[in-house]
Design an enzyme around this catalytic site. Sequence first.
Site, PDB file in Angstrom:
ATOM      1  CD  GLU A 128      88.177 -86.405  26.981  1.00 33.90           C
ATOM      2  OE1 GLU A 128      87.393 -87.235  27.460  1.00 33.90           O
ATOM      3  OE2 GLU A 128      89.010 -86.702  26.101  1.00 33.90           O
ATOM      4  N   GLY A 129      83.676 -83.336  27.067  1.00 37.53           N
ATOM      5  CA  GLY A 129      82.260 -83.258  27.461  1.00 37.53           C
ATOM      6  C   GLY A 129      81.401 -84.060  26.492  1.00 37.53           C
ATOM      7  CG  HIS A 130      80.974 -82.649  22.521  1.00 37.75           C
ATOM      8  ND1 HIS A 130      81.985 -81.748  22.292  1.00 37.75           N
ATOM      9  CD2 HIS A 130      79.842 -81.927  22.456  1.00 37.75           C
ATOM     10  CE1 HIS A 130      81.490 -80.557  22.085  1.00 37.75           C
ATOM     11  NE2 HIS A 130      80.189 -80.623  22.185  1.00 37.75           N
ATOM     12  CE  LYS A 145      79.080 -75.303  29.549  1.00 41.40           C
ATOM     13  NZ  LYS A 145      78.729 -74.955  28.218  1.00 41.40           N
ATOM     14  CG  ASP A 146      74.134 -76.739  26.821  1.00 41.68           C
ATOM     15  OD1 ASP A 146      74.270 -75.544  26.552  1.00 41.68           O
ATOM     16  OD2 ASP A 146      75.031 -77.587  26.617  1.00 41.68           O
ATOM     17  CB  SER A 184      83.712 -75.397  21.362  1.00 42.30           C
ATOM     18  OG  SER A 184      82.431 -74.841  21.285  1.00 42.30           O
TER      19      SER A 184
HETATM   20  P1  AMP Z   1      77.191 -78.558  21.605  1.00 43.85           P
HETATM   21  O1  AMP Z   1      78.073 -79.163  20.587  1.00 43.85           O
HETATM   22  O2  AMP Z   1      77.802 -77.440  22.376  1.00 43.85           O
HETATM   23  O3  AMP Z   1      75.811 -78.246  21.068  1.00 43.85           O
HETATM   24  O4  AMP Z   1      76.956 -79.677  22.690  1.00 43.85           O
HETATM   25  C1  AMP Z   1      76.500 -80.957  22.329  1.00 43.85           C
HETATM   26  C2  AMP Z   1      76.104 -81.704  23.570  1.00 43.85           C
HETATM   27  O5  AMP Z   1      77.238 -81.815  24.441  1.00 43.85           O
HETATM   28  C3  AMP Z   1      74.999 -80.988  24.350  1.00 43.85           C
HETATM   29  O6  AMP Z   1      74.073 -81.953  24.821  1.00 43.85           O
HETATM   30  C4  AMP Z   1      75.765 -80.340  25.475  1.00 43.85           C
HETATM   31  O7  AMP Z   1      74.978 -80.162  26.640  1.00 43.85           O
HETATM   32  C5  AMP Z   1      76.862 -81.367  25.721  1.00 43.85           C
HETATM   33  N1  AMP Z   1      78.012 -80.749  26.406  1.00 43.85           N
HETATM   34  C6  AMP Z   1      78.688 -79.631  26.026  1.00 43.85           C
HETATM   35  N2  AMP Z   1      79.650 -79.335  26.931  1.00 43.85           N
HETATM   36  C7  AMP Z   1      79.574 -80.279  27.898  1.00 43.85           C
HETATM   37  C8  AMP Z   1      80.279 -80.517  29.107  1.00 43.85           C
HETATM   38  N3  AMP Z   1      81.276 -79.733  29.520  1.00 43.85           N
HETATM   39  N4  AMP Z   1      79.927 -81.586  29.856  1.00 43.85           N
HETATM   40  C9  AMP Z   1      78.912 -82.414  29.461  1.00 43.85           C
HETATM   41  N5  AMP Z   1      78.199 -82.233  28.334  1.00 43.85           N
HETATM   42  C10 AMP Z   1      78.515 -81.186  27.558  1.00 43.85           C
END
Ligand code: AMP
Length: 297
Positions: free
Chosen positions: A38-40, A152-153, A189
């Site tokens: 859901e974050g993505h 988040k990041d 994840s």
């Molecule tokens: P990742 O696949 O972990 O590299 O994340 C891809 C994008 O999703 C990055 O911009 C992260 O900051 C964002 N993201 C990951 N987890 C969350 C979350 N819980 N809430 C909002 N954005 C997130």
Amino acid sequence: MASVCVIRTVRELQARADEERGRGRRIALVPTMGALHEGHLSLVKLAHEVADVVVVSLFVNPKQFDDPKDFERYPADLSEDLALCEAHGVDVAFVPDVAELYPDTAASWVEVEALTDGLCGASRPGHFRGVTTVVTKLFHAARPHVAIFGEKDYQQLAVLRRMAQDLAFGIEVIGGPIVREPDGLALSSRNLRLGPRARAQALVIVQALDVAEAAVGEGERDVQRLLDRVSAIVGSADQATIDYVELRDAESLEACAGRLEVPSVLALALHFEADPDGQGESVRLIDNRVLLPRGGA
Ligand code: AMP
């Protein structure tokens, strides 16, 4: 429902981007490493609000993993990710293989200085160089008007904003708010790799952020006292070790000292061990909260 178009090469994505641009359509890029949650998907929703065409990249970037084991264990389920993209109206899923983005001849890197020195940059050598390099490649491939990353990041977002500005990409970088589990743990994840006991203990992160925010709301301005309170809370979890707990200026990311006077980000990274009965694995979690010291106290 229109189906998501899967593109695997840079050249094809550039051609699609040129076509969309030629038709006057605005393109948003949401870079991810797959294992969508859901974050993505909240970033995808934001992308639909600001653009006509939404491109999601699904690429587990080997160059940003300082720990090869973390890379090997990174979850991947392309068909599930594509189904989620489809359900959320994503127009293009960009799914390059490693050789497409890093041919053997590749010798170029993109690096942002200063902002990458501390926090995750200090504990994960080479991580941000991998991120800025891959995002540059994705920017050149997708030719977006706007790119969306999660708060988040937090440090990553600051680094990528600076990169886009310094290198005049002409791409607007937008941050999306952190999406959390019902109990407050930020979606990641990596959460699935926590054992049940570690998962319960991981709530110290949310407690610490809440306590710090409430303390600042009540007038606490002493940086060291805030950091001590946060460290005491996260230190109460016996499966956790602190990587960092820091307060930094929310914009420049310079360390806060003395009194908290400006919007500041409380950023933390913790390692959680596997449960004593062997369930779960060792997992590193990060989280943050922007603290706003409004008014005098
Ligand atoms: P990742 O696949 O972990 O590299 O994340 C891809 C994008 O999703 C990055 O911009 C992260 O900051 C964002 N993201 C990951 N987890 C969350 C979350 N819980 N809430 C909002 N954005 C997130």
